[in-house]
Scaffold this active site. Structure first.
Site, PDB file in Angstrom:
ATOM      1  N   ASP A 468       0.875  -1.165   0.000  1.00 12.79           N
ATOM      2  CA  ASP A 468       0.000   0.000   0.000  1.00 12.79           C
ATOM      3  C   ASP A 468       0.919   1.224   0.000  1.00 12.79           C
ATOM      4  O   ASP A 468       2.106   1.090   0.292  1.00 12.79           O
ATOM      5  CB  ASP A 468      -0.843  -0.066   1.285  1.00 12.79           C
ATOM      6  CG  ASP A 468      -1.718   1.149   1.448  1.00 12.79           C
ATOM      7  OD1 ASP A 468      -2.247   1.609   0.440  1.00 12.79           O
ATOM      8  OD2 ASP A 468      -1.858   1.645   2.577  1.00 12.79           O
ATOM      9  N   THR A 470      -0.109   4.961   1.135  1.00 14.60           N
ATOM     10  CA  THR A 470      -0.338   5.895   2.236  1.00 14.60           C
ATOM     11  C   THR A 470      -0.165   5.203   3.578  1.00 14.60           C
ATOM     12  O   THR A 470      -0.863   4.234   3.865  1.00 14.60           O
ATOM     13  CB  THR A 470      -1.764   6.470   2.135  1.00 14.60           C
ATOM     14  OG1 THR A 470      -1.979   6.835   0.785  1.00 14.60           O
ATOM     15  CG2 THR A 470      -1.924   7.662   3.024  1.00 14.60           C
ATOM     16  N   GLU A 591      -3.987  20.093   1.050  1.00 10.43           N
ATOM     17  CA  GLU A 591      -4.601  21.407   1.276  1.00 10.43           C
ATOM     18  C   GLU A 591      -4.256  21.916   2.668  1.00 10.43           C
ATOM     19  O   GLU A 591      -3.965  23.089   2.852  1.00 10.43           O
ATOM     20  CB  GLU A 591      -6.119  21.288   1.119  1.00 10.43           C
ATOM     21  CG  GLU A 591      -6.556  20.866  -0.261  1.00 10.43           C
ATOM     22  CD  GLU A 591      -7.838  21.571  -0.683  1.00 10.43           C
ATOM     23  OE1 GLU A 591      -8.856  21.370  -0.029  1.00 10.43           O
ATOM     24  OE2 GLU A 591      -7.794  22.345  -1.652  1.00 10.43           O
ATOM     25  N   ARG A 686       4.820  16.945  -4.741  1.00  9.20           N
ATOM     26  CA  ARG A 686       3.507  16.984  -5.388  1.00  9.20           C
ATOM     27  C   ARG A 686       3.261  18.439  -5.779  1.00  9.20           C
ATOM     28  O   ARG A 686       3.244  19.316  -4.926  1.00  9.20           O
ATOM     29  CB  ARG A 686       2.443  16.504  -4.424  1.00  9.20           C
ATOM     30  CG  ARG A 686       2.674  15.081  -3.990  1.00  9.20           C
ATOM     31  CD  ARG A 686       2.052  14.792  -2.644  1.00  9.20           C
ATOM     32  NE  ARG A 686       0.609  14.666  -2.703  1.00  9.20           N
ATOM     33  CZ  ARG A 686      -0.076  13.701  -2.118  1.00  9.20           C
ATOM     34  NH1 ARG A 686       0.545  12.775  -1.441  1.00  9.20           N
ATOM     35  NH2 ARG A 686      -1.377  13.643  -2.198  1.00  9.20           N
ATOM     36  N   ASP A 768      -4.927   6.119  -3.998  1.00  9.49           N
ATOM     37  CA  ASP A 768      -4.641   7.529  -4.253  1.00  9.49           C
ATOM     38  C   ASP A 768      -4.649   7.881  -5.738  1.00  9.49           C
ATOM     39  O   ASP A 768      -4.732   7.011  -6.586  1.00  9.49           O
ATOM     40  CB  ASP A 768      -3.270   7.861  -3.657  1.00  9.49           C
ATOM     41  CG  ASP A 768      -3.342   9.170  -2.882  1.00  9.49           C
ATOM     42  OD1 ASP A 768      -4.102  10.038  -3.328  1.00  9.49           O
ATOM     43  OD2 ASP A 768      -2.661   9.300  -1.857  1.00  9.49           O
ATOM     44  N   ARG A 848      -5.870   4.391  -7.625  1.00  4.61           N
ATOM     45  CA  ARG A 848      -7.340   4.402  -7.539  1.00  4.61           C
ATOM     46  C   ARG A 848      -7.906   2.980  -7.450  1.00  4.61           C
ATOM     47  O   ARG A 848      -8.853   2.629  -8.151  1.00  4.61           O
ATOM     48  CB  ARG A 848      -7.934   5.120  -8.758  1.00  4.61           C
ATOM     49  CG  ARG A 848      -7.802   6.622  -8.669  1.00  4.61           C
ATOM     50  CD  ARG A 848      -8.961   7.230  -7.917  1.00  4.61           C
ATOM     51  NE  ARG A 848      -8.729   8.628  -7.556  1.00  4.61           N
ATOM     52  CZ  ARG A 848      -8.881   9.117  -6.334  1.00  4.61           C
ATOM     53  NH1 ARG A 848      -9.207   8.329  -5.352  1.00  4.61           N
ATOM     54  NH2 ARG A 848      -8.703  10.387  -6.080  1.00  4.61           N
ATOM     55  N   ASP A 874      -1.497  -0.985   5.955  1.00  5.44           N
ATOM     56  CA  ASP A 874      -1.684  -0.524   7.331  1.00  5.44           C
ATOM     57  C   ASP A 874      -3.107  -0.103   7.652  1.00  5.44           C
ATOM     58  O   ASP A 874      -3.392   0.268   8.786  1.00  5.44           O
ATOM     59  CB  ASP A 874      -0.745   0.645   7.602  1.00  5.44           C
ATOM     60  CG  ASP A 874      -1.158   1.882   6.828  1.00  5.44           C
ATOM     61  OD1 ASP A 874      -1.084   2.983   7.367  1.00  5.44           O
ATOM     62  OD2 ASP A 874      -1.583   1.732   5.671  1.00  5.44           O
ATOM     63  N   ASP A 878      -6.752  -2.398   3.443  1.00  2.00           N
ATOM     64  CA  ASP A 878      -5.745  -3.359   2.972  1.00  2.00           C
ATOM     65  C   ASP A 878      -6.014  -4.778   3.468  1.00  2.00           C
ATOM     66  O   ASP A 878      -5.285  -5.704   3.119  1.00  2.00           O
ATOM     67  CB  ASP A 878      -4.346  -2.939   3.450  1.00  2.00           C
ATOM     68  CG  ASP A 878      -3.980  -1.550   2.966  1.00  2.00           C
ATOM     69  OD1 ASP A 878      -4.237  -1.268   1.784  1.00  2.00           O
ATOM     70  OD2 ASP A 878      -3.469  -0.754   3.764  1.00  2.00           O
TER      71      ASP A 878
END
Length: 1147
Positions: A468, A470, A591, A686, A768, A848, A874, A878
């Site tokens: 995974d 993130t 953000e 990013r 993501d 995605r 985590d 998953d």
């Protein structure tokens, strides 16, 4: 075309017409996404006439007219086998599985899922019966526990064989020795297994019970009632407090928050740690009081339960108003089970419960995992069984089938049953427990937990690692790193310059405002009305920072403190704003990072609701902005926008930020954006492009009228709305480019490097966005700097998938990035081809991905490659992937413990996986392979001796040694030295980590193969023969003592063989060797009556006098030396002539 691959040229009228039809179809799509695609299709089709590599196509795809691909030649046309030939060539297997599937379907007939109408607060009005809202993770219930565990044990050939042998001892004619010699080991194995399963099952039961008995408030006509989570029904109105888990899938009706919206945390559902904004149904939010929910007559129409957690379609209807109110419901009106309320109190109506909730539909049932080593040993035991049968048949044949030969055959089968030793299972299970204990006690990987103790050897056989992103590779903590204005770039070390520019620009504005005129409007106007004048760096920084502070979807949240009420005066509120208790909430951590950064340079977001926003300047002044429109970020548009009005100047500005691919066509011409984006992406940042456009009041009013009209249209609403917004997105002023870093977990790069060098292919499966996933793949060095990346274009039908796969086929050794939707399409038509191509890539990134897709990819890899897979994650999203893999590793992270509880191994940091595989995986596999083969050798050697003995004594089916000696041989005399092999290691841990290339050898499975097994068989036959013949040859005179002598030589040989097998000595091994020898010598004194022949001991008991004579000692020594010395010589020569790869390093 030169780069086309001309296989099976197909040129026919049909092909030509299809080509024209498709070209016509694409040209007919008009402007839009279809138009630019047309050129590519026409080019490919008309020049190549489908002289393509015909990807293998499934039969049903040909009948499927959606992509008009009848013209593609079929890849495999197989001749149908008929009748008996079909049955013999696997038809019988097909028939059996079909029958079993049919039986299972009949027994567990699944209820068809249907759409439903749910009346508010009236569960009794439901037409259908819906499942109970209980969580159940147990494998068995009270009735199925014993049968289930026994089935799991006896489906292994080894265990079933022992059961049959043990049961045969109840038949008097077949009885050989004592019952306890057969039943004690089998009983021990079963008792340990049942106890272990029972403990695991009880823990699962307790966890489920805790979840199911959580209390919730249910709203009824008579007021609030407390109900348990498992008693909630479809149609109930449930109140969920802040920080409480949502018990079932609900539609969001009301909230205590004034704005009519709330935040929820979805980390246990989709793995994303950012909060999601949910909006209450406006009709019920507007009701004056809670109780009014029962005074209205309303219902929710919900689609049938589905897997997709990112979409929902439904309607809310209130019947008793005139005219009836209809509201459409989407994903933002839903509260899925297993998410947590992060702000306010929410009230929802339950629409799905139990097995029909999204979270349960996305988790797969845990299966019992069986290690590859266990399967290999199972195969070897079958080979041994074959040898056993052959040997018994030979014996009976040599007897000449005299008398009741079938009974003799069975007796021989039992006599030689030691060929398959029951102690194999006991030793291996104890070994696995020991490896688990060693892993948990390793100080270099603290906090590691082994939850499935049956598969530690799998860690040494992995070829694919699916991870995974993130929280596994990254910490999910965003840090603002870079601001680029085109001519000047600011990094982390120059942020103080930005701070001073902001401070000076606001002081200047403030002093001008207070000194000359009441409003600072003239200054602003003069600035915006003269675009020709080149702006100063200071004003450009000011504009950029203001844009970043305004263009977002972030809400500041204040922890309520005693004594500060909501209706405070401004000064008081100002003082509260500056408090430490402010946290920011948004649907994306990027953000939050941007808003935190603007706060650090002096422009602070202090409050926000659906209609307004307030910023605080460095000198304490509060700027008010009115939010006129919000255009949220979507994965299609890849950008978000906001239109605000500055209340002090009435100036209307449209701000926009988004990915460079989306923004480059919207902003005014410039020569630096593309290059700088590339530079930042290479650093693993990013990027977001920020732009603005100032609107006049007339322009805005015109836009608003068109926008409202588009929002009310019924057909093609999204397209019309997008078209209206696009009319604003023209010639925008480029303000700046920002770079945000998602910090990687500690030592991710060296760990991935080590795994790659070990020959493990790494796939990243993430929920993501594509840009983010690619960014992290580069920054974590999952994709090395020199490698190309092939981004698989979005495909929606078979034709596009075909062309895209062909385009990908031509790329060599480049990493693949593919999105979940495209993957789904390709797997539907070209499963085999896609997996085959992907497996050749050095790295694969799937973005995605839904939880079920992750599990599906793991299953595909296992089926297609037949290699061992490992999944690491985590979050709750998953769990399916972890359970589907051969070996699942969970990380205890910020996203809760769900993954680590469901995994086979739980670690605290990603970097620990290196040591877990390189050291513990290696040791577990090597030790188990040596232990398994040695235990088999121990059984084979005594069976060889039995065969020699029987053939010398006219093929009599009489046991060589008495029952107790046999049990003693497998336990007290040789158990400790043989088991001490679990402490052996061929390479020091530091070496294994320094040279991960050593791991590649393990995946080939050479430590335990038919070759190594045959070598052990030959050794056993040689030693067994020498021991028995030696004893018979040397003891012509004292034949009665042949038992004592051969048995003593046998024990000594075993101890020496253990010493020969060991590669690195441990003090416990030495202790075990001498302890066993001591036990044997001590037992000679009082076990003398056992050293007779057969059941009759010939009246000759073993006398201590004979044992202590020199003759006895030299003859035993001679036999032992002859049986062992040649092997020592061979081992020495092998070491010298062809040393193993690791010995070169250790020397």
């Amino acid at each position: 075309m030169a780069d086309q691959i001309p296989l099976y040229p197909v040129r026919s009228a049909a092909a030509a017409s299809a080509s024209h039809r498709r070209a016509a179809y694409y040209s007919a799509t008009g402007p839009g996404p279809g138009a630019d695609r047309r050129g590519r299709y026409q080019l490919e089709d008309e020049s190549a006439h489908l002289d393509e590599m015909p990807l293998m196509m499934s039969e049903e795809g040909f009948e499927n007219d959606e992509s008009d691909y009848h013209t593609l030649p079929r890849a495999r046309i197989t001749r149908r086998k008929r009748g008996l030939e079909w049955f013999v060539c696997g038809g019988w297997k097909f028939l059996c599985t079909s029958c079993c599937d049919w039986l299972i379907n009949v027994c567990q007939r699944k209820k068809e899922l249907k759409a439903r109408t749910v009346w508010l607060g009236c569960p009794e009005k439901c037409e259908e019966k819906h499942p109970r809202n209980s969580i159940k993770n147990q494998k068995y219930n009270v009735f199925t526990f014993i049968p289930g565990v026994l089935y799991e044990q006896f489906k292994f050939f080894l265990n079933l064989y022992f059961l049959v042998v043990s049961c045969s001892q109840f038949v008097p004619a077949l009885k050989i020795g004592y019952l306890y010699t057969y039943w004690a080991p089998l009983g021990f194995v079963l008792a340990v297994t049942i106890a272990r399963e029972a403990i695991d099952e009880f823990r699962r039961f307790q966890r489920d019970k805790e979840m199911n008995s959580q209390l919730y408030s249910k709203l009824t006509v008579r007021g609030k009632v407390q109900v348990q989570s498992s008693d909630i029904q479809v149609g109930d109105l449930i109140i969920v407090e802040k920080n409480q888990r949502i018990p079932s899938d609900m539609v969001f009706l009301r909230t205590s928050e004034k704005a009519g919206s709330c935040f929820i945390r979805t980390d246990q559902l989709d793995g994303e740690t950012d909060w999601k904004l949910k909006v209450a149904v406006s009709c019920t939010q507007r009701l004056p009081a809670l109780g009014d929910l029962f005074s209205i007559s309303a219902y929710v129409y919900a689609q049938k339960p589905q897997l997709d957690i990112h979409s929902f379609e439904g309607t809310f209807t209130r019947e008793d108003s005139d005219p009836p109110i209809h509201e459409s419901l989407s994903i933002e009106n839903t509260l899925w089970a297993s998410t947590i309320v992060a702000s306010g109190t929410v009230i929802g109506v339950v629409i799905y419960t139990g097995k029909e909730t999204r979270s349960v539909m996305n988790t797969s049932n845990p299966k019992n995992k069986v290690g590859l080593l266990d399967l290999e040993l199972n195969r070897l035991t079958k080979a041994l069984f074959l040898a056993l049968v052959v040997l018994s048949v030979v014996m009976v044949t040599l007897q000449g089938f005299a008398g009741p030969w079938y009974r003799n055959l069975f007796r021989f089968l039992l006599l030689f049953s030691y060929i398959i030793p029951i102690s194999l299972r006991v030793n291996l299970d104890m070994g696995k427990a020991a490896y688990g204990w060693m892993i948990m006690k390793d100080e270099n990987i603290p906090g590691t937990v082994v939850r499935t103790s049956t598969i530690p050897e799998e860690l040494g056989r992995l070829v694919y690692l699916l991870t995974d992103k993130t929280g596994t590779l990254t910490q999910n903590e965003m840090v603002f790193k870079r601001l680029h204005l085109g001519t000047v770039s600011y990094g982390t070390d120059t942020m103080d310059e930005i701070q001073s520019h902001i401070l000076s620009s606001y002081l200047q504005v403030h002093s001008q405002a207070s000194g000359h005129n009441p409003s600072s409007a003239p200054l602003r106007r003069s600035q915006s009305s003269t675009p020709k004048v080149k702006k100063s760096v200071s004003s450009r920084i000011h504009e950029a920072v203001k844009a970043i502070a305004l263009c977002h979807n972030v809400t500041p949240v204040y922890e309520a403190r005693a004594g500060v009420t909501g209706e405070t005066e401004f000064a008081e509120a100002d003082q509260d704003f500056s408090d430490e208790n402010r946290t920011y909430q948004a649907s994306s951590p990027d953000e939050v990072a941007l808003v935190r950064w603007t706060e650090s340079v002096g422009l602070t977001l202090v409050s926000r609701d659906l209609a307004s926003m307030q910023l605080k300047t460095p000198n304490g002044q509060v700027l008010n902005y009115c939010i006129l429109q919000m255009f949220p970020f979507t994965s299609e548009s890849k950008r978000m926008g906001i239109i605000v009005r500055d209340e002090s100047t009435a100036e209307i500005t449209f701000y926009m930020k988004g990915a460079d691919v989306a923004m480059s066509t919207i902003v005014q011409y410039n020569d630096w954006l593309e290059e700088e984006c590339g530079n930042m992406a290479r650093e693993g940042l990013r990027t977001l492009v920020v732009a603005k456009r100032t609107l006049t009041e007339e322009q805005y009013q015109d836009f608003e009228s068109r926008y409202s009209q588009a929002k009310l249209s019924i057909h093609d609403r999204t397209l019309k709305v997008a078209a209206v917004v696009e009319s604003l997105e023209r010639e925008m002023e480029l303000l700046c480019l920002t770079g945000v870093e998602d910090q990687l977990q500690a030592d991710v790069r060296p760990t991935l490097e080590m795994l790659r060098n070990a020959g493990i292919k790494i796939w990243m499966l993430t929920g993501d966005k594509l840009e983010t996933a690619t960014c992290i793949a580069k920054s974590s060095h999952l994709v090395s700097r020199t490698q190309d990346i092939h981004v698989f274009r979005p495909v929606t039908n078979r034709g596009e998938a075909h062309l895209e796969l062909n385009a990908f086929r031509r790329k060599h050794t480049c990493a693949l990035v593919i999105s979940g939707d495209s993957l789904e399409v390709c797997l539907r038509y070209y499963e085999h081809e896609l997996v085959e191509l992907a497996c050749q890539c050095p790295a694969v990134v799937c973005c995605r991905c839904s939880p079920t897709q992750k599990a599906h990819i793991v299953t595909l890899l296992r089926q297609h490659t037949r290699k061992r897979t490992c999944a690491i994650g985590d979050g709750g999203n998953d769990v399916s992937m972890i359970q589907a893999a051969d070996c699942g590793i969970g990380i205890e992270g910020k996203e809760g413990k769900q993954a680590s509880l469901a995994a086979d191994f739980s670690i605290t940091q990603f970097r620990h996986i290196g040591r877990l595989l390189m050291v513990h995986g290696r040791n577990s596999y090597k030790r188990s392979a040596a232990l398994g083969q040695f235990v088999m050798h121990r059984g084979l050697i005594i069976s060889t001796m039995q065969a020699v003995f029987s053939s010398v004594f006219y093929f009599a089916s009489v046991p060589l040694y008495q029952g107790f000696l046999m049990v003693g041989y497998a336990t007290i005399y040789t158990m400790f030295p043989v088991f001490s092999l679990v402490l052996d290691q061929d390479v020091k841990p530091e070496m294994a980590i320094l040279y991960p290339e050593l791991y590649k050898d393990l995946t080939k499975g050479r430590s335990l193969s038919f070759k190594t097994f045959l070598i052990w068989v030959l050794i056993s036959i040689y030693q067994g023969g020498i021991l028995m013949f030696g004893a018979l040859v040397l003891f012509e005179a004292e034949f009665v003592h042949v038992m004592a002598i051969s048995f003593t030589a046998l024990i000594l040989t075993e101890l020496l063989m253990v010493a020969l097998t060991i590669r690195t000595w441990h003090w416990l091994m030495v202790v075990a060797e001498f302890l066993s020898l001591g036990c044997y010598v001590a037992s000679l004194a009082f076990l003398n009556e056992y050293f007779g022949i057969g059941r009759v001991s010939f009246g000759a008991f073993l006398d201590v006098a004979f044992i202590t004579t020199v003759t006895f000692l030299w003859k035993v020594s001679a036999i032992t030396v002859v049986s062992c010395l040649p092997l020592y010589v061979l081992k020495y020569l092998k070491r010298k002539l062809s040393p193993p790869s690791y010995s070169k390093l250790s020397s």
